[in-house]
Design a protein around this motif. Sequence first.
Motif, PDB file in Angstrom:
ATOM      1  N   ARG A 201       0.705   3.469 -14.977  1.00 14.46           N
ATOM      2  CA  ARG A 201       1.152   3.601 -16.679  1.00 14.46           C
ATOM      3  C   ARG A 201       0.845   2.598 -17.371  1.00 14.46           C
ATOM      4  N   LYS A 202       0.242   2.666 -18.720  1.00  6.78           N
ATOM      5  CA  LYS A 202       0.078   1.608 -19.681  1.00  6.78           C
ATOM      6  C   LYS A 202       1.214   1.086 -20.091  1.00  6.78           C
ATOM      7  N   LYS A 203       1.470  -0.083 -19.893  1.00  4.80           N
ATOM      8  CA  LYS A 203       2.842  -0.906 -20.285  1.00  4.80           C
ATOM      9  C   LYS A 203       4.008  -0.816 -19.611  1.00  4.80           C
ATOM     10  N   VAL A 204       3.834   0.154 -18.748  1.00  2.00           N
ATOM     11  CA  VAL A 204       4.682   0.253 -17.343  1.00  2.00           C
ATOM     12  C   VAL A 204       4.329  -0.539 -16.275  1.00  2.00           C
ATOM     13  N   ASP A 205       2.887  -0.326 -15.982  1.00  2.00           N
ATOM     14  CA  ASP A 205       2.317  -0.987 -15.088  1.00  2.00           C
ATOM     15  C   ASP A 205       2.700  -0.858 -13.606  1.00  2.00           C
ATOM     16  N   ASP A 206       3.166   0.516 -13.148  1.00  2.00           N
ATOM     17  CA  ASP A 206       3.563   0.913 -11.998  1.00  2.00           C
ATOM     18  C   ASP A 206       2.707   1.683 -11.167  1.00  2.00           C
ATOM     19  N   GLY A 207       1.636   0.743 -10.976  1.00  2.00           N
ATOM     20  CA  GLY A 207       0.417   1.120  -9.925  1.00  2.00           C
ATOM     21  C   GLY A 207       0.456   0.193  -8.811  1.00  2.00           C
ATOM     22  N   ALA A 208       0.043   0.939  -7.612  1.00  2.00           N
ATOM     23  CA  ALA A 208      -0.227   0.042  -6.302  1.00  2.00           C
ATOM     24  C   ALA A 208      -1.607   0.643  -5.938  1.00  2.00           C
ATOM     25  N   LEU A 209      -2.284  -0.241  -5.150  1.00  2.00           N
ATOM     26  CA  LEU A 209      -3.811   0.081  -4.432  1.00  2.00           C
ATOM     27  C   LEU A 209      -3.648  -0.379  -3.190  1.00  2.00           C
ATOM     28  N   LEU A 210      -3.939   0.332  -2.329  1.00  2.00           N
ATOM     29  CA  LEU A 210      -4.030  -0.033  -0.879  1.00  2.00           C
ATOM     30  C   LEU A 210      -5.411  -0.022  -0.497  1.00  2.00           C
ATOM     31  N   VAL A 211      -6.280  -1.003  -0.468  1.00  2.00           N
ATOM     32  CA  VAL A 211      -7.712  -1.460   0.082  1.00  2.00           C
ATOM     33  C   VAL A 211      -7.901  -1.688   1.556  1.00  2.00           C
ATOM     34  N   VAL A 212      -8.748  -0.981   2.439  1.00  2.00           N
ATOM     35  CA  VAL A 212      -8.937  -1.349   3.552  1.00  2.00           C
ATOM     36  C   VAL A 212     -10.541  -1.641   3.638  1.00  2.00           C
ATOM     37  N   ALA A 213     -10.723  -2.865   4.251  1.00  2.00           N
ATOM     38  CA  ALA A 213     -12.226  -3.131   4.181  1.00  2.00           C
ATOM     39  C   ALA A 213     -12.178  -2.970   5.946  1.00  2.00           C
ATOM     40  N   LYS A 214     -13.027  -1.830   6.375  1.00  2.00           N
ATOM     41  CA  LYS A 214     -12.910  -1.558   7.699  1.00  2.00           C
ATOM     42  C   LYS A 214     -13.654  -2.479   8.599  1.00  2.00           C
ATOM     43  N   ASN A 215     -14.821  -2.784   8.172  1.00  2.00           N
ATOM     44  CA  ASN A 215     -15.747  -3.507   9.133  1.00  2.00           C
ATOM     45  C   ASN A 215     -15.275  -5.159   9.134  1.00  2.00           C
ATOM     46  N   ASP A 216     -14.691  -5.433   8.010  1.00  2.00           N
ATOM     47  CA  ASP A 216     -13.971  -6.832   7.893  1.00  2.00           C
ATOM     48  C   ASP A 216     -12.626  -7.019   8.868  1.00  2.00           C
ATOM     49  N   ARG A 217     -12.116  -5.731   9.079  1.00  2.00           N
ATOM     50  CA  ARG A 217     -10.883  -5.689   9.859  1.00  2.00           C
ATOM     51  C   ARG A 217      -9.750  -6.259   8.865  1.00  2.00           C
ATOM     52  N   LYS A 218      -9.728  -6.101   7.472  1.00  2.00           N
ATOM     53  CA  LYS A 218      -8.936  -6.612   6.604  1.00  2.00           C
ATOM     54  C   LYS A 218      -8.313  -5.432   5.697  1.00  2.00           C
ATOM     55  N   LEU A 219      -6.998  -5.721   5.216  1.00  2.00           N
ATOM     56  CA  LEU A 219      -6.561  -4.827   4.163  1.00  2.00           C
ATOM     57  C   LEU A 219      -5.420  -5.480   3.004  1.00  2.00           C
ATOM     58  N   ARG A 220      -5.364  -4.862   2.254  1.00  2.00           N
ATOM     59  CA  ARG A 220      -4.520  -5.351   0.971  1.00  2.00           C
ATOM     60  C   ARG A 220      -3.662  -4.420   0.304  1.00  2.00           C
TER      61      ARG A 220
END
Length: 299
Positions: free
Chosen positions: A93-112
């Motif tokens: 939400r705007k001004k609350v900034d309560d977001g989260a993002l799970l990113v998986v780069a499968k071929n690189d075998r990395k995630l964040r």
Amino acid sequence: MRALSVVKALLATLFVCLAAIALADVAVPQLTGRVVDQTGTLSSSDIAGLSQKLKDLETRKGSQVAVLIVPTTQPETIEQFSIRVAEAWKIGRKKVDDGALLVVAKNDRKLRIEVGYGLEGSLTDVTARRIIDEVITPKFRSGDFAGGIDAGVDRIIGVINGEALPVPQPQASHGVDLDIDSISSFAPVAFFGAIFLGGVLRTLFGRLLGSLATGGAIGILTWVLVGSISLALLSSVAGLVIAFIAGGLSSTMPSSGGRRGGWSSGSSSGGWSSGSSSDSGSFSGGGGSFGGGGASGSW
């Protein structure tokens, strides 16, 4: 000699173009839902289950969480790529900034796990790293990507549940429980159904009674397919109006030969079908901001 020089110049240009393409950043994927899988790793049921879980979180807490699976982030690091995606998608939400993002780069075998400003007090870098190391990557190493992502999302949701966040504001609906997804998907059916069904019923019962019958039929069909009384009432009224207007226009059309009236090229001028094939309206970021908080890992 001149021909050889031209060939060399062309080869040099080709080499530069190929190098530029190789070094180009991976484009930020379009936000088409709470779970975006560009690798085909997750089944449709996996995506549906995760999406519902994340939708329930947003309804209950207001916080938005999204999952993105890509083949690679190269030539960027996963940290550079994920913050670009977070800034583009604006999860939370705007001004609350309560977001989260799970990113998986499968071929690189990395995630964040990328964390918005508003969650950095609870979903700390240390907590995010523990979720990656203790929950997600052990399942990834055994090839259970769906299980790892699902378990990781559960832990992220568990942390967010313990965070004191502003109560989600109900969307202005004036007491009508309308589902935007249902409206956008059913609108074209109601629109064209009102036109064709209206033509038949007006022929049988006349313009007014035929339009009323069309509205009733569209409303009943909407209630059966969608299960929303409020949407059924809205569709009924819309069907009645569309059928009545269509009847008036058809009565002014030439009976033969000439150009047809305004329905020939602009039948969707009311806006019902302009975006009916797009999924972009189903989910969008709320304007949240990210500052690079979170953690990365590999398997």
